[in-house]
Design a protein around this motif. Structure first.
Motif, short mmCIF file in Angstrom:
data_model
loop_
_atom_site.label_atom_id
_atom_site.label_comp_id
_atom_site.label_asym_id
_atom_site.label_seq_id
_atom_site.Cartn_x
_atom_site.Cartn_y
_atom_site.Cartn_z
N ALA A 300 -1.59 2.64 10.01
CA ALA A 300 -0.99 3.31 8.86
C ALA A 300 0.53 3.10 8.84
O ALA A 300 1.15 3.02 7.77
N GLN A 301 1.10 3.00 10.03
CA GLN A 301 2.55 2.80 10.11
C GLN A 301 2.93 1.38 9.66
O GLN A 301 3.91 1.18 8.95
N TRP A 302 2.14 0.38 10.09
CA TRP A 302 2.40 -0.98 9.61
C TRP A 302 2.35 -1.01 8.08
O TRP A 302 3.15 -1.68 7.43
N GLU A 303 1.37 -0.28 7.51
CA GLU A 303 1.26 -0.26 6.05
C GLU A 303 2.51 0.33 5.39
O GLU A 303 2.91 -0.09 4.31
N GLN A 304 3.12 1.32 6.07
CA GLN A 304 4.36 1.88 5.53
C GLN A 304 5.43 0.80 5.43
O GLN A 304 6.09 0.64 4.42
N TRP A 305 5.61 0.07 6.54
CA TRP A 305 6.71 -0.90 6.62
C TRP A 305 6.45 -2.18 5.83
O TRP A 305 7.37 -2.86 5.40
N LEU A 306 5.14 -2.50 5.70
CA LEU A 306 4.81 -3.78 5.05
C LEU A 306 4.34 -3.60 3.60
O LEU A 306 4.29 -4.57 2.85
N SER A 307 3.98 -2.37 3.21
CA SER A 307 3.44 -2.18 1.86
C SER A 307 4.14 -1.05 1.10
O SER A 307 4.84 -1.29 0.12
N HIS A 308 3.99 0.19 1.58
CA HIS A 308 4.55 1.33 0.83
C HIS A 308 6.04 1.21 0.58
O HIS A 308 6.51 1.31 -0.55
N HIS A 309 6.79 1.08 1.66
CA HIS A 309 8.25 1.08 1.51
C HIS A 309 8.77 -0.09 0.69
O HIS A 309 9.60 0.11 -0.20
N PRO A 310 8.32 -1.32 0.97
CA PRO A 310 8.80 -2.42 0.12
C PRO A 310 8.47 -2.22 -1.36
O PRO A 310 9.29 -2.49 -2.23
N ARG A 311 7.26 -1.69 -1.64
CA ARG A 311 6.89 -1.46 -3.04
C ARG A 311 7.81 -0.43 -3.68
O ARG A 311 8.23 -0.59 -4.82
N LYS A 312 8.11 0.60 -2.91
CA LYS A 312 8.98 1.64 -3.43
C LYS A 312 10.38 1.07 -3.74
O LYS A 312 10.97 1.36 -4.78
N ILE A 313 10.87 0.24 -2.83
CA ILE A 313 12.20 -0.36 -3.03
C ILE A 313 12.21 -1.22 -4.28
O ILE A 313 13.21 -1.27 -5.01
N LEU A 314 11.09 -1.88 -4.57
CA LEU A 314 11.02 -2.74 -5.75
C LEU A 314 10.61 -1.98 -7.01
O LEU A 314 10.50 -2.56 -8.08
N GLY A 315 10.36 -0.67 -6.86
CA GLY A 315 9.99 0.13 -8.02
C GLY A 315 8.55 -0.05 -8.44
O GLY A 315 8.20 0.19 -9.61
N LEU A 316 7.68 -0.46 -7.52
CA LEU A 316 6.26 -0.64 -7.84
C LEU A 316 5.50 0.63 -7.48
O LEU A 316 5.85 1.33 -6.53
N ALA A 317 4.42 0.89 -8.23
CA ALA A 317 3.60 2.06 -7.96
C ALA A 317 2.84 1.86 -6.64
O ALA A 317 2.54 0.73 -6.26
N PRO A 318 2.53 2.96 -5.95
CA PRO A 318 1.72 2.83 -4.73
C PRO A 318 0.33 2.30 -5.07
O PRO A 318 -0.13 2.44 -6.20
N ILE A 319 -0.32 1.70 -4.09
CA ILE A 319 -1.66 1.15 -4.33
C ILE A 319 -2.62 1.68 -3.28
O ILE A 319 -2.21 2.10 -2.21
N GLU A 320 -3.90 1.61 -3.61
CA GLU A 320 -4.94 1.87 -2.62
C GLU A 320 -5.52 0.52 -2.18
O GLU A 320 -5.50 -0.44 -2.96
N ALA A 321 -6.04 0.48 -0.98
CA ALA A 321 -6.53 -0.78 -0.43
C ALA A 321 -7.69 -1.35 -1.24
O ALA A 321 -7.82 -2.57 -1.40
#
Lengths: 372, 318
Positions: A300-321
């Motif tokens: 879950a932590q890898w997902e934060q650093w590789l998915s959630h946070h980068p998406r947030k920085i780019l202004g993208l909505a969160p996603i489900e797998a």
């Protein structure tokens, strides 16, 4: 035996391809295919091609070329046009650019840097930059430290990053610009970003995955595939990047994907251009070392650093797998090689090394689809 | 196995000589012992066994060199080789051909040995990786100049005997010097201690990089105090234009070796210089030409050392 897990699609904050100009190294299509096979479903593309992406028409061209790929592309446009003029940030944003970039070094003209930040703030553009001061980094090739000293190679001092930050951060404070610091590499750099964030500055930061795995000893035998910018730094810097990642100073991990054709890369160390490909091996390399040379990190932590946070920085909505994810087999290993890599370039430091997990398939809106 | 040419055991554990950093103490001793035999043969004006007859030796010089190239050619000819010379002042890239292509083209003409000098560090390793030839480094950027390191060690050994626990001062532009680096590696491996001194802008920034045998002095006096040998490095004039050195006048005043400074070293301490000398800058003429100077011996030893390297790495037993 297999251990299949579905992870959210990753999002990279700054990969470079070769189109236009160096299609032999990577096209938009080949780069996005590599990204999808590395578990990415979105990717911010750096603009420094030949010619650079600095007009709305070129942004649209990039988007057109990316159509039909399994990985979404988000072009970053150049913040400056030739001769130090501002790019048309509003038109670029309207055309689909996710932000503007100053590249790997700050402009030598600090007044122009201030203009970029002021104008970007008004036009609502995030500014991406690796904050290094050019006169200290220009002639170096590797981290300035004991390895550089032994090899007689010109070093790139940590000072280049801290002085870059020292120039940039007060201007960010003054202009209220939204700035993403790309490829942070040093302990002092992490410390400066930590206090900047504590003081309420709107900055975010990433670091390259190999900077989390390796130090400057990787270049001790003149291995050109480890010649990257910013350079792999000392062990203490690597440890500090982990501290920064774990305490939230660093928001995300990036691939630092820089394809270079074999003709260019296979030269003597000084003549070999910076760069290594990384989209296909980033996650598998990190997990392979998980709990060994790096701290034990939960999925879950890898997902934060590789998915959630980068998406947030780019202004993208969160996603489900299930909606946008990748199936990985954590029992399977694979070996980066000419036959397994799909990038057009082969400047891959992990070539020949067994990595795990292995990507198996993609998941899009509940449907399993084959890897491209 | 006894090597007929020299009458001493002559087998190295290495195939190439990119530098001295990774050369074992035993290989260093073998190289120096063999060089000593050749040196004695040169003094007696002997004819040497032609162990390089039929061996194709190519001198690849991508950077200007007079004495090193002449020294290598002399060594090659004495051992029966007919060297080919490839010389270019610019890099191969400037002509549009990659170094790899240049080397492989020349290799295709038949080359068993490359003696290479290049402005970029790591080129000998690069050639060793991309060609089948034996590679001997004649200087790569600021990284290494192993035959210079060997000839310096040989010269010191001839006067001082075993170099273990000997104190060697190296003074000058350490940061940009491949000569300093090769000396540091050879001397450390042989058990000597090395003190470094020079302008702050030309000293190593990482004092621990070279290991426990090497230290950076705090003053010229501390560097010279009780030294068994003093090695002066050539100062490059372009260090002034690149903002690292104010003037040669100030360099001479602060770092130049004269009689009064030399007295700080052990009585009879050796004075070495890799050449070419800037007379009156790194060293005053009276010291360079004086009784303690071994500068010309270094040159003769250079031929012997290069013969030893070529013979041991590429020679055929007659």
């Amino acid at each position: 035996m297999s251990d299949l897990r579905l992870l959210r699609g990753f999002c990279d904050l700054g990969a470079a391809f070769g189109e236009p100009g160096s299609e032999q190294a990577e096209t938009i299509k080949s780069g996005l295919r590599a990204a999808a096979r590395g578990g990415y479903s979105a990717l911010a593309l750096e603009p420094f091609t030949d010619p650079p992406i600095d007009t709305d028409a070129q942004v649209q061209l990039v988007l057109t070329r990316a159509q039909g790929s399994s990985c979404r592309i988000l072009p970053i446009a150049s913040a400056a046009r030739e001769k130090g003029t501002l790019s048309e940030m509003t038109l670029l944003r309207e055309a689909g650019a996710v932000g503007v970039s100053l590249g790997d070094t700050l402009p030598r003209n600090i007044a122009f840097l201030r203009s970029v930040l002021e104008y970007a703030t008004q036009s609502g553009s995030t500014v991406f930059v690796h904050p290094s001061e050019a006169s200290l980094s220009d002639e170096g090739m590797v981290h300035e430290g004991e390895v550089a000293e032994r090899l007689g190679l010109r070093g790139i001092p940590v000072d280049s990053e801290t002085i870059g930050l020292g120039i940039l951060l007060p201007l960010v404070h003054r202009t209220r610009a939204r700035v993403h610091l790309s490829r942070l590499s040093s302990r002092s750099g992490v410390e400066m970003v930590r206090s900047a964030k504590a003081s309420g500055l709107s900055v975010t930061a990433d670091t390259g995955f190999r900077h989390l795995l390796l130090n400057d000893h990787a270049v001790e035998q003149f291995d050109v595939n480890h010649k990257v910018f910013p350079p792999l730094r000392g062990e203490d810097d690597r440890q500090a990047l982990w501290e920064g990642l774990l305490d939230g100073t660093i928001d995300a991990i990036c691939s630092m994907h820089r394809p270079v054709s074999a003709e260019m890369k296979n030269a003597e160390f000084a003549a070999s251009p910076y760069g290594a490909i990384g989209l296909e091996t980033c996650f598998a390399s990190l997990v392979t070392e998980n709990g060994r040379t790096i701290p034990q990190v939960e999925l879950a932590q890898w997902e934060q650093w590789l998915s959630h946070h980068p998406r947030k920085i780019l202004g993208l909505a969160p996603i489900e797998a299930e909606q946008e994810g990748t199936w990985w087999d954590f029992e399977a290993t694979w070996i980066p090689s000419d036959s397994t890599l799909v990038s057009r370039s082969r400047n891959c430091p992990e070539m020949g090394r067994a990595l795990s997990p292995k990507p198996v398939s993609l998941c899009r809106n509940g449907h399993e689809i084959a890897l491209p | 196995m006894t090597n007929v040419a020299t009458g001493i055991p002559g087998v190295l554990s290495i195939r190439h000589l990119p530098g001295l950093r990774e050369v074992s103490r035993q290989d260093l001793q073998t190289l120096l012992d063999t060089a000593q035999r050749f040196r004695e043969g040169l003094d007696r004006q002997e004819n040497f066994p032609k162990s390089l007859a039929g061996v194709s030796v190519v001198n690849l010089f991508f950077e200007n060199s007079t004495r090193t190239r002449l020294s290598f050619e002399t060594a090659q000819k004495k051992l029966g080789a007919s060297p080919m010379n490839f010389t270019t002042s610019g890099s191969s890239a400037a002509k549009g051909e990659s170094l790899r292509d240049t080397a492989r083209n020349i290799e295709s003409m038949g080359a068993d040995v490359f003696v290479v000098r290049h402005q970029s560090a790591g080129v000998p390793q690069f050639l060793a990786k991309h060609t089948k030839a034996v590679v001997i480094n004649a200087g790569d950027g600021a990284c290494e100049h192993p035959t210079q390191g060997l000839l310096d060690a040989l010269t010191m050994r001839q006067h001082l005997g075993d170099l273990a626990h000997r104190e060697v001062a190296i003074i000058g532009d350490i940061r940009h010097s491949r000569v300093a680096r090769s000396n540091i590696w050879a001397l450390s491996t042989l058990g000597a201690r090395v003190r470094l001194w020079g302008p702050a802008t030309l000293l190593p920034r990482s004092p621990l990089a070279f290991g426990p045998s090497v230290s950076i002095a705090q003053s010229i006096e501390e560097a010279l105090e009780g030294a068994d040998a003093v090695m002066l490095l050539r100062i490059q004039h372009e260090r002034q234009s690149s903002g690292m050195l104010p003037s040669l006048r100030e360099y001479r005043q602060s770092f130049g070796l004269d009689h009064s400074r030399l007295k700080l070293a052990r009585p009879g301490a050796l004075v070495l210089h890799p050449g070419p000398i800037n007379r009156g800058i790194e060293v005053v003429s009276e010291v360079a030409d004086g009784a303690q100077s071994v500068i010309l011996e270094q040159v003769t030893n250079g031929v012997a050392v290069r013969m030893a390297c070529l013979h041991l790495l590429a020679g055929k037993n007659p």
